[in-house]
Motif scaffolding. Structure first.
Motif, PDB file in Angstrom:
ATOM      1  N   LEU A  12      -2.326   6.150   7.801  1.00 13.20           N
ATOM      2  CA  LEU A  12      -1.313   5.549   6.935  1.00 13.20           C
ATOM      3  C   LEU A  12      -0.785   6.540   5.902  1.00 13.20           C
ATOM      4  CD1 LEU A  12      -2.991   2.089   6.301  1.00 13.20           C
ATOM      5  CD2 LEU A  12      -0.948   2.558   7.682  1.00 13.20           C
ATOM      6  N   PRO A  13       0.446   6.324   5.423  1.00 14.83           N
ATOM      7  CA  PRO A  13       0.952   7.153   4.318  1.00 14.83           C
ATOM      8  C   PRO A  13       0.025   7.027   3.105  1.00 14.83           C
ATOM      9  CG  PRO A  13       2.731   5.846   5.284  1.00 14.83           C
ATOM     10  CD  PRO A  13       1.441   5.358   5.900  1.00 14.83           C
ATOM     11  N   ASP A  14      -0.022   8.072   2.293  1.00 11.47           N
ATOM     12  CA  ASP A  14      -0.954   8.133   1.169  1.00 11.47           C
ATOM     13  C   ASP A  14      -0.843   6.934   0.228  1.00 11.47           C
ATOM     14  OD1 ASP A  14      -1.936  10.517   2.123  1.00 11.47           O
ATOM     15  OD2 ASP A  14      -0.791  11.776   0.726  1.00 11.47           O
ATOM     16  N   ASP A  15       0.394   6.513  -0.090  1.00 12.62           N
ATOM     17  CA  ASP A  15       0.560   5.415  -1.047  1.00 12.62           C
ATOM     18  C   ASP A  15      -0.009   4.101  -0.502  1.00 12.62           C
ATOM     19  OD1 ASP A  15       2.821   5.493   0.785  1.00 12.62           O
ATOM     20  OD2 ASP A  15       3.808   4.003  -0.490  1.00 12.62           O
ATOM     21  N   ILE A  16       0.191   3.852   0.775  1.00 12.84           N
ATOM     22  CA  ILE A  16      -0.311   2.616   1.386  1.00 12.84           C
ATOM     23  C   ILE A  16      -1.827   2.676   1.529  1.00 12.84           C
ATOM     24  CG2 ILE A  16      -0.282   1.206   3.489  1.00 12.84           C
ATOM     25  CD1 ILE A  16       2.723   1.909   3.720  1.00 12.84           C
TER      26      ILE A  16
END
Length: 194
Positions: free
Chosen positions: A15-19
């Motif tokens: 997953l993308p870092d923010d998610i």
């Protein structure tokens, strides 16, 4: 392992870092990852939009308490037949209300729940938004004002009912399964900390 979605559920490390950061923060606080986070992570842009709107509605200060916001979710999700939201938000409601019975009462029939006349009026309006929004009129606002609801509060009631109508429908589309942990949360008082 039980399937939590009809669609692929991405691995946390993909997953993308923010998610991934948001999911790990929720896991740290709750002790588990609610399936909604994993299921909606299938589409990162929609995940971000969904939770931004969710947070704007459910975590704001205003005339509605956090428990009242959850009452709206439980009542309208029951009307929409959304098991995930009834179970997950019922758990949150039990915790915020410090009442192990209220969520089940509201899910079955809020009109007979042990809640205030103000809260019943709030849920009457929320149910109208959820099921018959085209019929909302000025009389509905006039009915709510004597209970102390401002126009901004009425907006919040309507927005929460509308947002969770979307959430309920997406939970049906993806066949989202509630986490087992939700079923027990808030039902038995926690032992006092020493």
């Amino acid at each position: 392992m039980t399937t939590i979605s009809r669609f692929p559920v991405p691995k946390l490390e993909d997953l993308p870092d923010d998610i991934r950061g948001r999911i790990l923060a929720v896991q740290e606080k709750a002790g588990f990852v609610p399936n909604v986070f994993l299921a909606l992570a299938h589409r990162p842009a929609e995940f971000r939009a969904f939770f931004a709107f969710h947070d704007a509605l459910m975590e704001k200060e205003g005339g509605l308490t956090k428990a009242e916001r959850e009452m709206i979710v439980v009542a309208t999700s029951s009307a929409n037949g959304c098991l995930y939201c009834i179970v997950a938000h019922g758990a949150i409601l039990r915790i915020y209300a410090k009442n192990p019975l209220v969520a089940d009462q509201i899910a079955v029939d809020y009109r007979h729940a042990d809640i205030t006349p103000r809260q019943k009026a709030m849920l009457d309006f929320a149910m109208k938004v959820a099921l018959h929004s085209k019929d909302v009129d000025d009389d509905d606002f006039a009915t709510l004002r004597p209970h102390g609801f401002s126009d901004e509060d009425i907006w919040d009631i309507g927005a929460i009912a509308a947002f969770f109508a979307l959430s309920n429908r997406m939970a049906h589309v993806v066949a989202m399964r509630p986490n087992d942990e939700f079923f027990l949360l808030g039902r038995v008082p926690r032992p006092a900390r020493a």
